[in-house]
Enzyme design. Sequence first.
Site, PDB file in Angstrom:
ATOM      1  N   PHE A 194      -0.163   3.905  -4.711  1.00  0.00           N
ATOM      2  CA  PHE A 194      -1.458   3.701  -5.350  1.00  0.00           C
ATOM      3  C   PHE A 194      -2.258   2.661  -4.547  1.00  0.00           C
ATOM      4  O   PHE A 194      -1.685   1.827  -3.847  1.00  0.00           O
ATOM      5  CB  PHE A 194      -1.239   3.245  -6.803  1.00  0.00           C
ATOM      6  CG  PHE A 194      -2.507   3.038  -7.571  1.00  0.00           C
ATOM      7  CD1 PHE A 194      -3.331   4.112  -7.866  1.00  0.00           C
ATOM      8  CD2 PHE A 194      -2.893   1.769  -7.993  1.00  0.00           C
ATOM      9  CE1 PHE A 194      -4.518   3.922  -8.565  1.00  0.00           C
ATOM     10  CE2 PHE A 194      -4.072   1.573  -8.699  1.00  0.00           C
ATOM     11  CZ  PHE A 194      -4.889   2.656  -8.976  1.00  0.00           C
ATOM     12  N   ASN A 196      -3.586  -0.193  -4.826  1.00  0.00           N
ATOM     13  CA  ASN A 196      -3.360  -1.644  -4.780  1.00  0.00           C
ATOM     14  C   ASN A 196      -1.917  -2.020  -4.429  1.00  0.00           C
ATOM     15  O   ASN A 196      -1.519  -3.170  -4.554  1.00  0.00           O
ATOM     16  CB  ASN A 196      -3.784  -2.298  -6.104  1.00  0.00           C
ATOM     17  CG  ASN A 196      -2.954  -1.808  -7.281  1.00  0.00           C
ATOM     18  OD1 ASN A 196      -1.952  -1.116  -7.108  1.00  0.00           O
ATOM     19  ND2 ASN A 196      -3.364  -2.163  -8.486  1.00  0.00           N
ATOM     20  N   LYS A 197      -1.114  -1.048  -3.969  1.00  0.00           N
ATOM     21  CA  LYS A 197       0.287  -1.356  -3.625  1.00  0.00           C
ATOM     22  C   LYS A 197       0.397  -1.778  -2.148  1.00  0.00           C
ATOM     23  O   LYS A 197      -0.533  -1.621  -1.377  1.00  0.00           O
ATOM     24  CB  LYS A 197       1.174  -0.137  -3.909  1.00  0.00           C
ATOM     25  CG  LYS A 197       1.109   0.338  -5.367  1.00  0.00           C
ATOM     26  CD  LYS A 197       1.757  -0.655  -6.338  1.00  0.00           C
ATOM     27  CE  LYS A 197       1.250  -0.520  -7.760  1.00  0.00           C
ATOM     28  NZ  LYS A 197       1.769   0.599  -8.516  1.00  0.00           N
ATOM     29  N   ASN A 198       1.567  -2.268  -1.750  1.00  0.00           N
ATOM     30  CA  ASN A 198       1.736  -2.778  -0.375  1.00  0.00           C
ATOM     31  C   ASN A 198       1.504  -1.700   0.672  1.00  0.00           C
ATOM     32  O   ASN A 198       1.032  -1.978   1.761  1.00  0.00           O
ATOM     33  CB  ASN A 198       3.139  -3.359  -0.190  1.00  0.00           C
ATOM     34  CG  ASN A 198       3.336  -4.659  -0.945  1.00  0.00           C
ATOM     35  OD1 ASN A 198       2.787  -4.818  -2.039  1.00  0.00           O
ATOM     36  ND2 ASN A 198       4.074  -5.583  -0.379  1.00  0.00           N
TER      37      ASN A 198
END
Length: 388
Positions: A194, A196-198
């Site tokens: 997604f 906003n993930k790393n």
Amino acid sequence: MSDWLIPLSDLDYGPEELAAVQRVVESKWLSMGPEVAKFEAEFAEFLQAPFAVATSSATAALHLSLVSAGIGPGDEVIQPALNFVAAANMTLAAGAVPVFADIVSLAEPTIDPESVARLIGPRTKAVIGMHYGGHPCRLDQLRELSAQHQLLLIEDACHAVGARYSHASNQDPHNEAVGQMTGTVGDISAFSFFSNKNLATGEGGMLVTGNAEFAELARRLRSHGMTSLTWDRHRGHASSYDVVNNGYNYRLDELHAALGRVQLAKLSANNERRCRLLARYHERFSTLTGWIVPFVESSLETSAHLMVAVAPTPEIRGQVVEGLRAARIQTSMHYPSIASFSAFQSCRADALRNSDDFASRAISLPIFPTMTSEQVDEVCEVLRACAS
Ligand SMILES: *Cc1c(COP(=O)(O)O)cnc(C)c1O
């Protein structure tokens, strides 16, 4: 686009991502093709995991994890109350029931193995551990419990791509055993890509397992339970198909896979940058009294997905959220207890004292690879000014 001075998270996207998307657009092959196959192979190689199956989201990967392992009606799945709601929703989607365990403490907000042990009953079939903020949960103890009671161990590794779990490190911080990557310790695990993930592709996920049968079934269920794929037929490897399971459409497409490959190549350097920012936050918080910073003394290797602090009181948390908002610094809260949601009122749960306390006092502060250490200082100065 936002008008935050410092957003909670931000993408590290550049010309490489643009070129990857252009390559796919020019190829005119948009789904189930070579990019997905290469992304799976590269991701498996990165984790040193036998099997990786790309999915449209981590939520889809969690659903496939449960269904592929045979979890269904009549079964209970023990999981942390302090988590994003996806694992609990997918437990219900599989026909099973979530049972909520507490976290170890405010300083270690991952599932408490002792709470899990109290909840194990005749219907328990699986345990889900979540690596909060990218810090590995107590996988050793969970694995022991799972072996003892013949439970499946699932890792919700959505925060923890690139984190490492060293088996003995909880007991011995000087243990130099090479740790396993998170997502490869349990029987099956789910990662999220997604925005906003790393590792960010917009939407996307990955199911990882060492079990060939789970992998094969997950692969088939991902695409309607069909025995051959569009890509194979395109290459002349197959001309027809059978449907042997009632599956889904949980496929990842070529555009997202191509973005994932570029982001995977950047991941280690970006996780290192996150770790340096986290260390800077920890240094700044060491002079604030009454605050708890989770995992500050942990020797486990984190992916530093989140920077979370626990305020002395819910009132001070509220003050700080308002103060940071006024300074155009974005914050968030990970997470309200799932057991408190209307849709989960009938679920069995342990006493959730730590989870509830954490939910009432925790605040997530900005952290992202392109953030500067001066921005960390800025956040901490505003926080300090409105915390008293
Ligand atoms: C993001 C996230 C999910 C859901 O991932 P999607 O890819 O958006 O489905 C599940 N669990 C945790 C812990 C997450 O952070």
